[in-house]
Design an enzyme around this catalytic site. Structure first.
Site, short mmCIF file in Angstrom:
data_model
loop_
_atom_site.label_atom_id
_atom_site.label_comp_id
_atom_site.label_asym_id
_atom_site.label_seq_id
_atom_site.Cartn_x
_atom_site.Cartn_y
_atom_site.Cartn_z
CG ASP A 1 -5.15 -7.54 -7.93
OD1 ASP A 1 -5.23 -7.78 -6.72
OD2 ASP A 1 -4.10 -7.16 -8.49
CB THR B 1 -0.56 -8.12 -6.31
OG1 THR B 1 -1.76 -7.73 -5.65
CG2 THR B 1 -0.72 -7.91 -7.80
CE LYS C 1 -2.95 -3.74 -7.81
NZ LYS C 1 -3.09 -4.80 -6.80
NE ARG D 1 1.78 -5.73 -6.96
CZ ARG D 1 1.44 -4.49 -6.63
NH1 ARG D 1 2.06 -3.47 -7.20
NH2 ARG D 1 0.46 -4.24 -5.77
CG ASP E 1 -5.88 -5.39 -4.85
OD1 ASP E 1 -6.01 -6.30 -4.01
OD2 ASP E 1 -5.04 -4.49 -4.74
CG HIS F 1 -4.47 -11.50 -3.38
ND1 HIS F 1 -5.49 -10.64 -3.02
CD2 HIS F 1 -3.63 -10.76 -4.15
CE1 HIS F 1 -5.26 -9.45 -3.53
NE2 HIS F 1 -4.15 -9.49 -4.24
CG HIS G 1 -4.72 -9.34 -0.09
ND1 HIS G 1 -3.45 -9.45 -0.57
CD2 HIS G 1 -5.20 -8.17 -0.58
CE1 HIS G 1 -3.18 -8.40 -1.34
NE2 HIS G 1 -4.21 -7.60 -1.35
ZN LIG Z 1 -3.56 -8.44 -5.80
#
Ligand SMILES: [Zn+2]
Length: 552
Positions: free
Chosen positions: A45, A86, A168, A170, A312, A360, A493
């Site tokens: 991430d 994300t 995470k 997601r 991240d 990303h 981002h």
């Molecule tokens: Zn991310």
């Protein structure tokens, strides 16, 4: 002359045709010869491409360097849509398309139908598994197309297993797709447990319960110091600088970070997310999944989707030029080496296929760039919205035309516009023209433009790939490069610019030639490349193309 031209044409046609027919024949026989027992998808991430090169000298032989030297490196790999965040990133890697098709237009977005802000993985129809908290109520229902993991399930008559995991939710739910056997994510707070959703199961399997009952997570409640002597970290800025956020209770954002002391004031087990240890915890859990689910044990390919989220969290807190980021990548490299070594032992060297990419990139902290005389900055949202409100009442009177602003998009109230006999296209255009005059805004597009043009390059192409006719807003803003809505410490981002789009893409293992390319590849190319390697159908919304150099 005419005859010569004719024979030239024939030979041109033949040279054009022959390789195609040969490679078509090859790819018919390939699945039998080269189907890997296990595919491991890795997403780091917020990993910028230059983390691979900037910290290269510090990496060991078993992680990033092994993947690059034995595998295939796509050096010019990009996101081809914005917002680069994300949820959309994970969905795009696994569906082979962009938010315009898969529907995941942000981490959160304003849902025009319900008038509510929705989260890309949440689903109230399901219950948490493994916790009494609501953090397990998840499913991939917002993603409207199939994933490469779904296609594997269909292709193997559900005999190939799909397991997805990340800190995470997601980062696990979207890669797992609609047919995953399981997706797991981390519940911090007082628990520090790996949990799931009733979308997948009624209760956690024994290996997950055992893992949660062990001290596998607790053992990381210890001081975070640098892996190597901090004096050799020459590829990042000074440890103590004004562009980083400290942990709550710390006087400065410097090593060593005393996690036991910071524990209570930083969300207990959630503190580990923002440290390099979060990635080690993820690796530990991935290895437990490999064992507990017997992945890669037979000829029918399984899929393990791993997303490393701490890269991240650390980037958001400390920024891309921090010692903390450098340490996080050096430690991630060790985790990757540990993962590959276990895969060698459990699945067999050369018997599995790995790809590694990111969801990303990230921008250098704009305050730091400004201090280096580079153009960068922060949006002053308060003065912007005051000015904008004034414009709206002057132009449209008391009518409440704006329903929501999110992900740099304005959502207009179409009913009100219709009831006042205004043209939607006109309203969009007037608002766009106004906003274009504001400092920090470089371009403004309207929904009407997105629906009536077909952009093929540059920023408009990127914005259009992120524009979903049913879900996106009416007026879409693009800020200036390195201008963000964010705190003055840490990186963020979401833009269509290179620092957010350029991310690594590595392929390694069964069926992968050694090599590299600087030809542009795009994130939606990953899923069809994996599908082609396995000889199975592409995900049903695919807009990317298989990367030929990887299929050689
Ligand atoms: Zn991310």
């Amino acid at each position: 002359m005419k005859k010569y031209f004719f024979s030239l044409l024939i030979s041109f046609l033949l040279t054009g045709l022959l390789p195609v027919s040969v490679s078509a024949q090859e790819s018919r026989t390939k699945p039998i010869k080269t189907t890997p027992k296990l595919i491991v998808g890795i997403v780091a991430d917020q990993m910028r491409y230059d983390y691979l090169t900037r910290f290269w000298e510090h990496y060991g032989d078993g992680g990033f360097k092994r993947m690059v030297s034995e595998g295939f490196n796509c050096k010019n790999n990009h996101y081809n849509y914005a917002p680069t965040t994300t949820g959309p990133g994970h969905a795009s890697i696994y569906t082979g398309t962009t938010p315009s098709v898969h529907g995941v237009i942000g981490n959160n977005w304003y849902d025009k139908e319900s008038g509510q802000v929705v989260y890309c993985a949440s689903d109230e129809r399901y219950t948490s598994v493994g916790t009494s908290a609501g953090t397990g109520k998840m499913s991939p229902h917002w993603m409207t197309v199939s994933t490469v993991t779904d296609e594997l399930r269909l292709f193997t008559q559900k005999r190939g297993k799909v397991i997805a995991l990340a800190l995470k939710d997601r980062g696990a739910v979207l890669p797992g797709g609609h047919m995953a056997n399981a997706a797991y994510w981390y519940n911090g707070g007082l628990d520090g447990d790996w949990i799931s959703s009733s979308y997948y199961m009624d209760e956690l399997p024994k290996w997950v319960r055992d893992f949660n009952a062990s001290d596998a997570v607790e053992k990381y409640k210890k001081t975070w110091n640098t892996l190597k002597n901090i004096n050799v970290y020459l590829e990042s800025g000074p440890d103590n600088n004004p562009y980083e956020g400290a942990f709550s209770g710390e006087s400065a954002p410097v090593f060593p970070h005393d996690l036991p002391k910071l524990w209570e004031s930083n969300g207990q087990f959630d503190l580990l997310r923002n440290t390099a240890y979060g990635n080690s915890m993820t690796t530990d859990f991935a290895l437990a999944a490999l064992e507990g689910e017997d992945l890669g044990k037979d000829a029918i390919p399984d899929f393990l989707a791993i997303s490393y989220s701490s890269t991240d969290y650390v980037g958001h807190q400390f920024g891309v030029n921090s010692k903390e980021i450098q340490d996080t990548y050096l430690r991630l490299d060790e985790d990757l080496a540990r993962l590959l070594k276990q895969l060698d032992q459990k699945v067999g060297k050369g018997e599995y296929l790995v790809f590694l990419s990111s969801d990303h990139g990230a921008v250098d902290v704009p305050a730091y760039l400004k201090d280096q005389k580079l153009p960068a900055g922060y949006m002053d949202s308060q003065s912007m919205s005051a000015k904008f409100r004034e414009f709206m009442s002057y132009t449209f009177g008391d009518a409440k035309l704006i329903r929501n602003y999110s992900n740099a998009q304005f959502f207009l109230d179409h009913d009100v516009i219709r009831s006042l006999d205004m043209e939607l296209e006109d309203v969009q255009y007037k608002i766009a023209q106004e906003l274009l005059g504001y400092e920090g805004i470089s371009r403004v597009f309207t929904g009407h433009q997105m629906e009536t043009n077909e952009y093929s390059r540059g920023v408009p192409y990127i914005i259009q790939n992120g524009y979903n006719q049913k879900r996106s807003g009416d007026v879409l803003l693009v800020l200036d490069p390195a201008v963000v809505y964010y705190s003055r410490t840490g990186s963020t981002h979401g833009s269509p610019y290179i620092y957010d789009t350029h991310v690594p893409l590595l392929f390694f293992g069964k069926g992968i030639p050694q090599g590299s390319t600087t030809e542009r590849t795009e994130i939606p190319d990953i899923a069809p490349t994996i599908s082609a390697l396995l000889g199975m159908s592409f995900p049903n919304g695919t807009t990317g193309t298989p990367i030929e150099a990887v299929l050689d």
